[in-house]
Design a protein around this motif. Structure first.
Motif, short mmCIF file in Angstrom:
data_model
loop_
_atom_site.label_atom_id
_atom_site.label_comp_id
_atom_site.label_asym_id
_atom_site.label_seq_id
_atom_site.Cartn_x
_atom_site.Cartn_y
_atom_site.Cartn_z
N GLN A 19 -28.39 36.08 -23.21
CA GLN A 19 -29.55 35.19 -23.15
C GLN A 19 -29.26 33.87 -22.47
N GLU A 20 -28.07 33.31 -22.73
CA GLU A 20 -27.78 31.94 -22.27
C GLU A 20 -26.64 31.87 -21.25
N LYS A 21 -25.98 33.02 -20.99
CA LYS A 21 -24.80 33.04 -20.12
C LYS A 21 -23.71 32.10 -20.65
N ILE A 22 -23.60 32.09 -21.98
CA ILE A 22 -22.58 31.29 -22.67
C ILE A 22 -21.60 32.24 -23.33
N TYR A 23 -20.31 31.98 -23.12
CA TYR A 23 -19.27 32.84 -23.69
C TYR A 23 -18.51 32.08 -24.77
N TYR A 24 -18.71 32.51 -26.03
CA TYR A 24 -17.89 32.01 -27.14
C TYR A 24 -16.68 32.92 -27.18
N THR A 25 -15.56 32.45 -26.73
CA THR A 25 -14.47 33.31 -26.27
C THR A 25 -13.80 34.12 -27.38
N ASP A 26 -13.42 35.36 -27.01
CA ASP A 26 -12.57 36.18 -27.87
C ASP A 26 -11.12 35.68 -27.82
N GLU A 27 -10.74 35.17 -26.67
CA GLU A 27 -9.36 34.71 -26.48
C GLU A 27 -9.05 33.54 -27.41
N GLY A 28 -7.92 33.62 -28.10
CA GLY A 28 -7.50 32.54 -28.99
C GLY A 28 -8.21 32.51 -30.32
N LEU A 29 -9.03 33.53 -30.61
CA LEU A 29 -9.87 33.52 -31.81
C LEU A 29 -9.08 33.99 -33.03
N ILE A 30 -9.15 33.20 -34.10
CA ILE A 30 -8.64 33.61 -35.42
C ILE A 30 -9.79 33.39 -36.39
N GLY A 31 -10.24 34.46 -37.01
CA GLY A 31 -11.44 34.33 -37.84
C GLY A 31 -12.62 34.04 -36.93
N CYS A 32 -13.24 32.88 -37.12
CA CYS A 32 -14.39 32.52 -36.29
C CYS A 32 -14.09 31.33 -35.38
N ALA A 33 -12.82 30.90 -35.29
CA ALA A 33 -12.48 29.69 -34.53
C ALA A 33 -11.26 29.92 -33.64
N HIS A 34 -11.04 28.98 -32.72
CA HIS A 34 -9.98 29.12 -31.71
C HIS A 34 -8.76 28.26 -32.06
#
Length: 328
Positions: A19-34
């Motif tokens: 919808q927004e072309k925004i990527y909340y990255t998978d890289e560096g993710l632990i739980g819900c945060a980076h």
């Protein structure tokens, strides 16, 4: 107060991409945060979470390279990375982070939600006692004496502002009453011009605090260092107990302590006007606020909570209290 925003972004990750072309990255993710990305710049070799290793040989450059590649593949033009541990970076670590980002020719804006410092410390203490990786064992006064380097918000923000410029720092008050729609998640969407009408807003609180009695119970139990899985079960039962008994919100400052504490920070909070004039941090708390309500548990109180949490197993309060009274 970042957990609610982080969980919201992760829940809506695919919708934000489409919808927004925004990527909340998978890289560096632990739980819900980076957190991993922040830890990279702190040169941690082992995760503060205990059982998750950080891989320093890959380096922070590895994460950003993968993030940029993933962003292009997903046809996104904005990236969101979130971790409260970025606030703990030292000036030289911030310089390294900014340098890595700039090498990838990415425009950066910092969005920071700031909660009045007395409320922040009360919430942080509650979390540190609850969190299985820290299991804080000392009382609130000890916590305040050893965990206050980052409460001078201006000195923290200014290090980022020097490198990225005032116009690239967006400061927002963490306040549900003044946030858009009474929700910081909607306020965050509004800040980024995200259309949140089709996004999912879960109603349960992301990080519920314990009441005074159950928080003190857990602080004592933490001395036993029970296994992680059991600790998480204990938290769940304690939150159930709070709800069942309709226990009050935990208050850790007296009204006078609260006023004195905030008055110490008036000048540094005023200096934040350089970035945002409307944070509300300079308003001194009212002396008529609720008094602190955390206190030592009686044996009867402890036993009642213990019976509920451990389903009627034989009370061991005498052993736990003995451990808790050992020298710090």
């Amino acid at each position: 107060g970042t957990t609610s925003i982080q969980q919201f972004l992760l829940t809506n990750q695919q919708k934000l991409i489409a919808q927004e072309k925004i990527y909340y990255t998978d890289e560096g993710l632990i739980g819900c945060a980076h957190h991993t990305i922040a830890w990279m710049f702190q040169k941690n070799t082992v995760s503060p979470m205990g059982d998750m290793l950080v891989f320093p040989e890959l380096g922070a450059e590895h994460f950003f390279k993968d993030i940029i590649e993933s962003t292009h593949k997903l046809n996104c033009d904005k990236i969101i990375i979130s971790s409260e541990d970025f606030c703990a970076l030292q000036p030289d670590e911030i310089k390294q982070l900014v340098s890595v980002i700039q090498r990838h020719q990415v425009d950066v804006k910092i969005i920071a939600y700031l909660r009045r410092q007395d409320e922040y410390l009360e919430s942080a203490y509650n979390t540190q006692v609850k969190w299985w990786a820290t299991r804080y064992k000392l009382d609130f006064s000890d916590y305040c004496n050893s965990h206050t380097p980052n409460i001078n918000y201006f000195s923290v923000i200014e290090e980022w502002g020097k490198l990225l410029g005032v116009d690239n720092i967006i400061l927002k008050p963490f306040n549900h009453e003044t946030s858009l729609g009474g929700d910081v998640r909607k306020d965050f969407c509004n800040t980024l011009d995200i259309n949140w009408a089709e996004l999912e807003f879960r109603q349960e609180k992301a990080n519920r605090s314990l009441a005074p009695q159950t928080l003190e119970f857990l602080r004592i139990i933490n001395n036993l260092e029970i296994p992680k899985e059991e600790h998480i079960k204990v938290i769940r039962r304690l939150l159930e107990y709070d709800k069942l008994e309709e226990l009050p919100k935990c208050v850790l400052f007296s009204p006078n302590e609260r006023v004195d504490f905030i008055n110490m920070l008036v000048e540094s909070n005023k200096a934040l006007g350089k970035y945002n004039q409307d944070l509300g941090l300079c308003i001194s708390p009212d002396k008529t606020l609720l008094d602190k309500n955390i206190k030592s548990l009686t044996k009867k109180e402890f036993d009642k909570i213990f019976q509920f949490v451990f389903n009627g197993k034989k009370p061991i309060w005498h052993r736990i209290l003995e451990i808790a009274k050992r020298p710090k």
